[in-house]
Structure formats: C-alpha cells, structure tokens
Scaffold this motif. Structure first.
Motif, PDB file in Angstrom:
ATOM      1  N   ARG A  79       0.519  16.303  56.916  1.00 15.67           N
ATOM      2  CA  ARG A  79      -0.148  17.194  57.867  1.00 15.67           C
ATOM      3  C   ARG A  79       0.465  17.094  59.262  1.00 15.67           C
ATOM      4  O   ARG A  79       0.407  18.058  60.024  1.00 15.67           O
ATOM      5  CB  ARG A  79      -1.640  16.880  57.899  1.00 15.67           C
ATOM      6  N   HIS A 109      -0.244  26.486  55.750  1.00 10.46           N
ATOM      7  CA  HIS A 109      -1.432  25.773  56.216  1.00 10.46           C
ATOM      8  C   HIS A 109      -2.210  25.216  55.018  1.00 10.46           C
ATOM      9  O   HIS A 109      -1.785  25.336  53.877  1.00 10.46           O
ATOM     10  CB  HIS A 109      -2.304  26.706  57.044  1.00 10.46           C
ATOM     11  N   HIS A 110      -3.347  24.595  55.304  1.00  9.05           N
ATOM     12  CA  HIS A 110      -4.258  24.056  54.283  1.00  9.05           C
ATOM     13  C   HIS A 110      -3.599  22.935  53.470  1.00  9.05           C
ATOM     14  O   HIS A 110      -3.949  22.734  52.303  1.00  9.05           O
ATOM     15  CB  HIS A 110      -4.767  25.168  53.355  1.00  9.05           C
ATOM     16  N   LYS A 111      -2.669  22.227  54.076  1.00  8.83           N
ATOM     17  CA  LYS A 111      -2.059  21.083  53.403  1.00  8.83           C
ATOM     18  C   LYS A 111      -2.992  19.872  53.513  1.00  8.83           C
ATOM     19  O   LYS A 111      -3.645  19.678  54.529  1.00  8.83           O
ATOM     20  CB  LYS A 111      -0.719  20.718  54.048  1.00  8.83           C
ATOM     21  N   SER A 113      -1.491  16.876  52.752  1.00 10.81           N
ATOM     22  CA  SER A 113      -0.451  15.853  52.797  1.00 10.81           C
ATOM     23  C   SER A 113       0.599  16.307  53.800  1.00 10.81           C
ATOM     24  O   SER A 113       0.758  17.512  54.043  1.00 10.81           O
ATOM     25  CB  SER A 113       0.162  15.690  51.405  1.00 10.81           C
ATOM     26  N   SER A 165       3.286  13.769  48.475  1.00  7.71           N
ATOM     27  CA  SER A 165       4.378  14.734  48.660  1.00  7.71           C
ATOM     28  C   SER A 165       5.736  14.092  48.430  1.00  7.71           C
ATOM     29  O   SER A 165       6.621  14.686  47.800  1.00  7.71           O
ATOM     30  CB  SER A 165       4.326  15.331  50.077  1.00  7.71           C
ATOM     31  N   THR A 179       5.674  22.633  58.109  1.00  9.70           N
ATOM     32  CA  THR A 179       6.087  23.109  56.790  1.00  9.70           C
ATOM     33  C   THR A 179       5.946  24.618  56.765  1.00  9.70           C
ATOM     34  O   THR A 179       4.887  25.146  57.117  1.00  9.70           O
ATOM     35  CB  THR A 179       5.229  22.496  55.674  1.00  9.70           C
ATOM     36  N   ASN A 210       0.331  11.260  52.165  1.00  3.24           N
ATOM     37  CA  ASN A 210       1.718  11.645  52.454  1.00  3.24           C
ATOM     38  C   ASN A 210       2.635  11.334  51.279  1.00  3.24           C
ATOM     39  O   ASN A 210       3.511  12.133  50.916  1.00  3.24           O
ATOM     40  CB  ASN A 210       2.229  10.914  53.696  1.00  3.24           C
ATOM     41  N   THR A 269      10.487  22.063  55.434  1.00  2.42           N
ATOM     42  CA  THR A 269      10.204  21.227  56.597  1.00  2.42           C
ATOM     43  C   THR A 269      11.003  21.714  57.793  1.00  2.42           C
ATOM     44  O   THR A 269      12.183  22.045  57.671  1.00  2.42           O
ATOM     45  CB  THR A 269      10.563  19.764  56.292  1.00  2.42           C
ATOM     46  N   TRP A 305       8.121  25.648  51.114  1.00  2.00           N
ATOM     47  CA  TRP A 305       7.976  24.225  51.424  1.00  2.00           C
ATOM     48  C   TRP A 305       9.138  23.720  52.280  1.00  2.00           C
ATOM     49  O   TRP A 305       9.759  22.699  51.979  1.00  2.00           O
ATOM     50  CB  TRP A 305       7.835  23.383  50.154  1.00  2.00           C
TER      51      TRP A 305
END
Length: 392
Positions: free
Chosen positions: A214, A208-210, A212, A366, A218, A363, A172, A170
């Motif tokens: 987006r 991928h497949h987030k 939140s 998260s 990440t 968002n 950023t 995770w």
C-alpha cells in the motif's frame, strides 16, 4: 579464550563474512531508512499512498541507491553483494520502498543499460541514477502474468515510426514515472521500447483498493495508438530473452530483500516477547515460544547464507538464472512464514500498525507472486534437475 555470548541478531556471525565496504553500504541504507522512511511508512501504508515519492527519489539518488550495481552514467558501480545488502535494508523498512528502488534500477535502468543505444543511455540513465527521472517496466498484462510470451500488447511499423497498442497491469512507479520500458510483440519478435510517459496516447491510471504494497505506487499502462520514433526501440535484443534477463536482476534483489522483512518481524517479536508477560513471566520464557524463535532464526540465517552465496557467484560472473530461482523460492517462502509466525507471538497486537509485522506479512503476499510465482520457480528448478519442462 572464552567466547562472547551469541548475538541474537546475528547468531551465526554472518557479519564476519562481509568486508568493510559492504558493511558501509548496509549501514548507509539502514540509516537512511531509519531517518527518512520508518517514522512515516505505517501512515503511508494505512493511507494507501507514498505521498513524497518524487522527493524520496531525489534523496535515494543522492545516496547512490538507483542502479547502484550498474557501471557508468552516474551509477555507483557497486558489487552484487553490496546491492543485495541495500535491498535487504530497504525491505526491512518496507517492501514498497525496495520495490521503488528495484524497479528503477534492476528493471527500467537495467533494460536501458544492457539493451539500449548509447543515445538512450545518455538521455535517461544519469537522470534516473540521480532520482530526477523515475522509471517503470511494462511487461505483465491483465491476462498474462506467468506466461508473458503470450502478451497482447503489440507494435507495428508505420513508415519509420512504431505504433504501440495494449495494456500493462500491476506496474510499480507507473503514474509517477517519466519513462516506461514497454515490451510488445512485433513481426520481428518481442521488442522493448523506451516510452516517455508524456507521449500522446499513453495513460497511467493508478490501481486502488490494494491490501498489500500500500505504500507503493501501482498503476496500469494503457497504450492507445502511441506513436514512437524508430530510435525508441531497444536495439540490443529481440525476443523474450530481453525482459526475462531484466526479471532475473529484479529476482536477485528479492532474494535479499525478503529477508529484510523477515528480520524486522523476528526482531520485533523478540523484543515483544521479552516484555510481554503471561502466567507470571515473559512469554519469551515459554518452550513453545522459544521453539518458534529457534525455527525462525534457523530459516532466516540459512536464507542469508544462500543470498550471500548467490551474491558472491554473481560478482564472480558465475550466477545461473536457475540458481536465482532457488533463492527466490526459498527465501520468500521462508520469509513470509517467519512474518506470520512473528504475528502469532504478538497475538492480537500483531495485527496493529503500531507494529510492523502485519504490514510485512501483507506486503510479502505480493512479493511471493511478483517476479515469478512460487509455482513458476518450482518448475524452473524442476526443469534444471530433470531436463524436462513441465510448464504445460
């Protein structure tokens, strides 16, 4: 003298508490977001990417956004309140944008600025302040989030070098970063390492497949026998005090930033309710809708007063880390509720990316979790009040 009507965007007149320089910083960031991000961010969110992140970083560097609360090395030396207002405006646009700025300045740059050698500072901070180099911060692991002291990533000495192995999750900015600040267990305790991302053995696969954040990069950090010279270690700290101090800086930005998302949703709902008609009149004229607006406005502006109070304490050198937990717990919790309530006012339109509300709702799911979950901040406050630790 007759008083002017209350401004529904600033019903308590909180703008009067900011000086001209603070308002100028706020307005600069607000203009930048309106011109360079707001027209595109819904599309980025829908596509699950921030395609112009490196270009955007250079532009953010030009307005002095990166590490703006740090001194020297090309940083702006802004006050804590100025930085807070900037975070609010960035997150009013999108949490992913504020995360880009926050991770760069309050985690990666702050770690080097506070704990790095002069050589590390000279090498990285001017380029990071200019947006020429993006940084990331490697602490969280797949199995260790709220308990980072149990991290498995480790570093061992090999002659004068260090060998790092482990995996961070995770992260950023991970795959677009030029440098990673990575925290690892050593025989001496937890140490921080400044790791150029082109170092052999380091890979940064995207997550991928987030649903939140987006419009944010990440990634994972995978360290496989990463060899670093002795001068890669941050010399200024040993132990968990290092990463936790950095997290405190990031949490402070969230105290302000989360309110930006809430403000955008509340203002969107106010505008929508003024024109959306049901049963022959605008829905803003119904009592239940006005009750929602009153509750949202009260919580938003209470949160802003709390953020400002913490910012003034920080500028005075009096801010305690536990007080940041008060701000993070309250403001994110109330912000997400404001966004969810705003969604109900927009009805079915509230789930459409034609409006910013659902984007902010997801968002903030998260934001509610990162830099300390609500549960962790609750226990921090509980310990501060009782003197007893209840984490275990």
């Amino acid at each position: 003298m007759a008083l002017a009507p209350i401004d529904p965007r600033d019903p308590l007149g909180i703008d009067d508490l900011f000086d001209a320089e603070e308002l100028a910083v706020r307005d600069t960031v607000r203009r930048f977001c309106a011109e360079r991000v707001a027209p595109y961010v819904a599309d980025w969110f829908e596509r699950g990417e921030m395609p112009t992140v490196r270009e955007l970083a250079l532009e953010l560097g030009r307005i002095g956004a990166f590490g703006m609360h740090l001194e020297g090395y090309g940083c702006a030396g802004a006050s804590a309140v100025q930085y807070g207002l900037a975070c609010l405006e960035f997150e009013a646009c999108d949490s992913g944008l504020r995360s880009l700025v926050s991770v760069q300045g309050s985690l990666a740059m702050f770690a080097i600025h506070r704990f790095g050698s002069e050589e590390q500072k000279q090498e990285w901070l001017p380029r990071m302040a200019a947006g020429e180099a993006i940084g990331c911060f490697g602490l969280t692991e797949p199995d260790h989030g709220s308990d980072p002291a149990s991290m498995r990533t480790h570093a061992k000495r090999d002659g004068t070098d260090w060998i790092l192995d482990g995996r961070k999750m995770w992260i950023t900015n991970g795959s677009v970063a030029s440098v990673a600040v990575v925290w690892a267990r050593t025989d001496e305790g937890v140490r921080g390492f400044v790791v150029p991302t082109d170092t052999p053995g380091l890979s940064t696969p995207d997550i991928h497949h987030k649903m939140s954040l987006r419009a944010s990069v990440t990634s994972e950090l995978v360290l496989d026998q990463v060899r670093l010279p002795a001068e890669a270690v941050l010399p200024g700290v040993v132990g968990m005090r290092g990463p936790l101090t950095c997290l405190g800086e990031a949490r402070y930005g969230i105290v302000w930033g989360s309110l930006g998302a809430a403000r955008t949703c509340l203002e969107t709902a106010l505008d929508y309710a003024a024109t959306r008609e049901q049963f022959g009149k605008p829905i803003a004229g119904f009592q239940l809708t006005q009750a929602k607006f009153a509750d949202m406005a009260v919580e938003l502006h209470k949160g802003l007063l709390l953020a400002l109070h913490l910012g003034r304490r920080k500028d005075a050198g009096k801010l305690h880390p536990d007080q940041v937990s008060f701000g993070k717990l309250n403001n994110v919790r109330e912000a997400i509720e404001i966004c969810r309530t705003s969604r109900t006012i927009l009805g079915a339109n509230g789930i459409s990316l034609e409006y910013p509300v659902m984007r902010h709702v997801t968002n903030l799911e998260s934001v509610l979790t990162y830099e300390g979950t609500s549960e962790m901040h609750t226990l921090v406050i509980g310990k501060a009040l009782t003197g007893l630790e209840a984490f275990r």
